[in-house]
Design a protein around this motif. Structure first.
Motif, short mmCIF file in Angstrom:
data_model
loop_
_atom_site.label_atom_id
_atom_site.label_comp_id
_atom_site.label_asym_id
_atom_site.label_seq_id
_atom_site.Cartn_x
_atom_site.Cartn_y
_atom_site.Cartn_z
N GLN A 65 -5.21 1.09 -0.23
CA GLN A 65 -5.23 0.88 -2.53
C GLN A 65 -4.79 -0.52 -1.63
N ALA A 66 -6.05 -1.19 -3.03
CA ALA A 66 -5.74 -2.31 -2.28
C ALA A 66 -5.00 -3.83 -2.87
N ASP A 67 -3.74 -2.52 -4.33
CA ASP A 67 -2.45 -3.48 -4.75
C ASP A 67 -1.39 -3.38 -3.80
N ASP A 68 -1.58 -2.34 -2.75
CA ASP A 68 -0.39 -2.24 -1.89
C ASP A 68 -0.87 -2.95 -0.57
N ALA A 69 -2.40 -3.33 -0.41
CA ALA A 69 -2.69 -3.65 0.46
C ALA A 69 -2.20 -5.41 0.45
N LYS A 70 -1.97 -5.62 -0.98
CA LYS A 70 -1.92 -7.38 -1.08
C LYS A 70 -0.30 -7.24 -1.23
N ASP A 71 0.06 -6.40 -1.00
CA ASP A 71 1.99 -6.60 -1.07
C ASP A 71 2.14 -6.35 -0.15
N LEU A 72 1.06 -5.84 0.82
CA LEU A 72 1.24 -5.83 2.46
C LEU A 72 1.58 -7.52 3.24
N VAL A 73 0.56 -7.83 2.79
CA VAL A 73 -0.23 -8.82 2.98
C VAL A 73 0.71 -10.41 2.57
N GLN A 74 1.19 -10.36 1.28
CA GLN A 74 2.22 -11.02 0.62
C GLN A 74 3.54 -10.77 1.92
N ASN A 75 4.43 -9.93 1.88
CA ASN A 75 5.39 -9.52 3.12
C ASN A 75 4.71 -9.86 4.17
N THR A 76 4.18 -10.24 4.73
CA THR A 76 3.42 -10.02 6.27
C THR A 76 3.07 -11.95 6.04
N PHE A 77 2.63 -12.64 5.27
CA PHE A 77 2.83 -13.66 5.64
C PHE A 77 3.82 -14.65 4.91
N SER A 82 2.52 -4.74 10.97
CA SER A 82 3.33 -3.69 11.52
C SER A 82 4.52 -3.00 10.50
N ARG A 83 5.36 -4.23 10.61
CA ARG A 83 6.65 -3.68 11.12
C ARG A 83 7.12 -3.76 9.11
N ALA A 84 6.18 -4.27 9.08
CA ALA A 84 6.60 -4.69 6.84
C ALA A 84 5.93 -3.65 6.36
N CYS A 85 4.96 -2.69 7.21
CA CYS A 85 4.48 -1.72 6.62
C CYS A 85 5.28 -0.63 6.51
N ILE A 86 6.08 -0.58 8.34
CA ILE A 86 7.06 0.53 8.65
C ILE A 86 8.22 0.83 7.58
N ARG A 87 8.44 -0.91 7.04
CA ARG A 87 10.01 -0.53 6.34
C ARG A 87 9.65 -0.69 5.10
N MET A 88 8.21 -0.68 4.26
CA MET A 88 7.61 -0.52 3.06
C MET A 88 7.70 0.47 3.02
N ARG A 89 7.40 1.47 3.54
CA ARG A 89 6.98 3.33 3.53
C ARG A 89 8.40 4.02 3.51
N ARG A 90 10.03 3.55 4.11
CA ARG A 90 10.81 3.99 4.30
C ARG A 90 11.62 2.75 3.10
N ARG A 131 -8.54 -11.30 7.96
CA ARG A 131 -8.07 -10.06 8.87
C ARG A 131 -7.01 -9.66 8.52
N ILE A 132 -6.12 -10.08 8.29
CA ILE A 132 -4.68 -9.18 8.06
C ILE A 132 -4.76 -8.31 7.02
N PHE A 133 -5.68 -8.66 5.75
CA PHE A 133 -6.12 -8.09 4.43
C PHE A 133 -7.02 -7.05 4.49
N ARG A 134 -7.89 -6.79 5.71
CA ARG A 134 -8.27 -5.91 5.52
C ARG A 134 -6.95 -4.98 6.58
N PHE A 135 -6.75 -5.34 7.78
CA PHE A 135 -5.67 -4.38 8.43
C PHE A 135 -4.98 -3.51 7.27
N ALA A 136 -4.25 -3.94 6.11
CA ALA A 136 -3.41 -3.90 5.43
C ALA A 136 -3.90 -2.57 4.23
N GLN A 137 -5.01 -3.14 3.78
CA GLN A 137 -5.78 -2.56 3.35
C GLN A 137 -6.22 -0.76 4.26
#
Lengths: 93, 223
Positions: free
Chosen positions: B49-61, B86-94, B38-44
């Motif tokens: 991009q699948a690679d960015d999504a994997k980074d976000l999943v890794q960061n999240t877990f 969501s917080r990790a996504c905002i941090r990664m973007r900043r 579920r979190i990978f789907r959300f991240a994608q």
């Protein structure tokens, strides 16, 4: 300017301001999030106003497309690799 | 986030006898197993991009693993993970961009002419599944979502793609329902505008002289 406004009113039977008021509430309308009276008012507006009718249909279409976007799942190998990376980063073997 | 549920750690069958580290890993494994898809789907959907999504999943877990001890079960584990993601996504973007986010004004999406009112989404008449089978439309939609400023993108993805109630989206993003709905409306109008300004095979702005029915809606000054 006055002529143009009058022409628009003649075509739609109402002022553009009314259309803009409707457009500001369209997401709430699509989500059934408005009081029944307001919904009815919008429905009544949409029939005789082709502009708003097209606008609401394109917004509904946008939401429908978003709801149907599919994403490929993670493979078992990728899941296992990610798990190892996370545990390693957390200091676990 | 008021629903009190059990901590994932407490549900673990190894609790009580195993050393702390093993218990943590077992609790983590349970959380990971139940929610990673579920979190990978959300991240994608957020990253595109699948690679960015994997980074976000890794960061999240990773953050979830570290926070597991302090997770009091005030929220469903999935809501907790969405919040971390969501917080990790905002941090990664900043970190990547380092610039303040653009605000979307409602006025910039309000048509100023009849032609602009009449802009339509390509592939009208097809079911959403049929329309999305077209690679270009799918790409255009993903690009439009990616172009959204983060705080609007998060709301659109959570509400319209993850199908969450506005109240839960508010809990994840620390917003009241009214703010969620306001951001959602702007986000939808943004995506509509991006899609309606495109033809298949012709990205916006590359289609030669703009016709009244296909040109981009010009932005108007904010209130």
């Amino acid at each position: 300017m006055k002529t143009s406004r009058t022409a628009t009113q003649a075509r739609h039977g109402h002022s553009k301001t009314h259309c803009l008021k409707i457009l500001r509430r369209l997401s709430a309308y699509l989500d059934n999030d408005l009081a029944p009276g307001v919904c009815e008012e919008i429905r009544k507006h949409l029939g005789p106003c082709p502009n708003c009718e097209v606008f609401v249909s394109s917004l509904r279409r946008t939401v429908d497309l978003c709801r149907h976007v599919d994403t490929p799942p993670l493979t078992s190998t990728a899941k296992a690799r990610l798990r190892s990376q996370i545990l390693r980063a957390a200091g676990r073997p | 986030m008021n629903t009190r549920t059990q901590r994932p750690q407490r549900q673990d069958s190894t609790g009580g006898t195993a050393p702390n580290g093993d218990r943590d890993t077992a609790a983590f494994d349970r959380l990971y197993r139940d929610h990673v898809d579920r979190i990978f789907r959300f991240a994608q959907r957020l990253c595109g991009q699948a690679d960015d999504a994997k980074d976000l999943v890794q960061n999240t877990f990773l953050n979830a693993y570290r926070g597991l001890k302090h997770f009091r079960g005030d929220a469903q584990p999935s809501t907790w993970l969405y919040t971390i993601a969501s917080r990790a996504c905002i941090r990664m973007r900043r970190k990547r961009k380092g610039e303040p986010e653009r605000q979307l004004s409602l006025d910039e999406f309000i048509p100023t002419s009849e032609g602009e009112f009449r802009l339509q989404i390509p592939a009208e008449g097809l079911t959403p599944e049929e329309a999305l089978a077209n690679k270009e439309l799918r790409g255009a939609l993903q690009q439009a979502i990616r172009k959204l400023p983060e705080k609007y993108r998060l709301v659109l993805v959570l509400r319209d793609m993850e199908d969450m109630p506005a109240k839960e989206v508010g809990a994840i993003m620390g917003l009241n329902e009214r703010a969620v709905k306001s951001r959602l409306h702007r986000a939808r109008l943004f995506v509509r505008k991006e899609l309606s300004a495109r033809e298949f095979g012709q990205p916006a702005g590359a289609a030669g002289p703009a016709t009244p029915s296909r040109r981009l809606i010009p932005a108007r000054p904010r209130d």
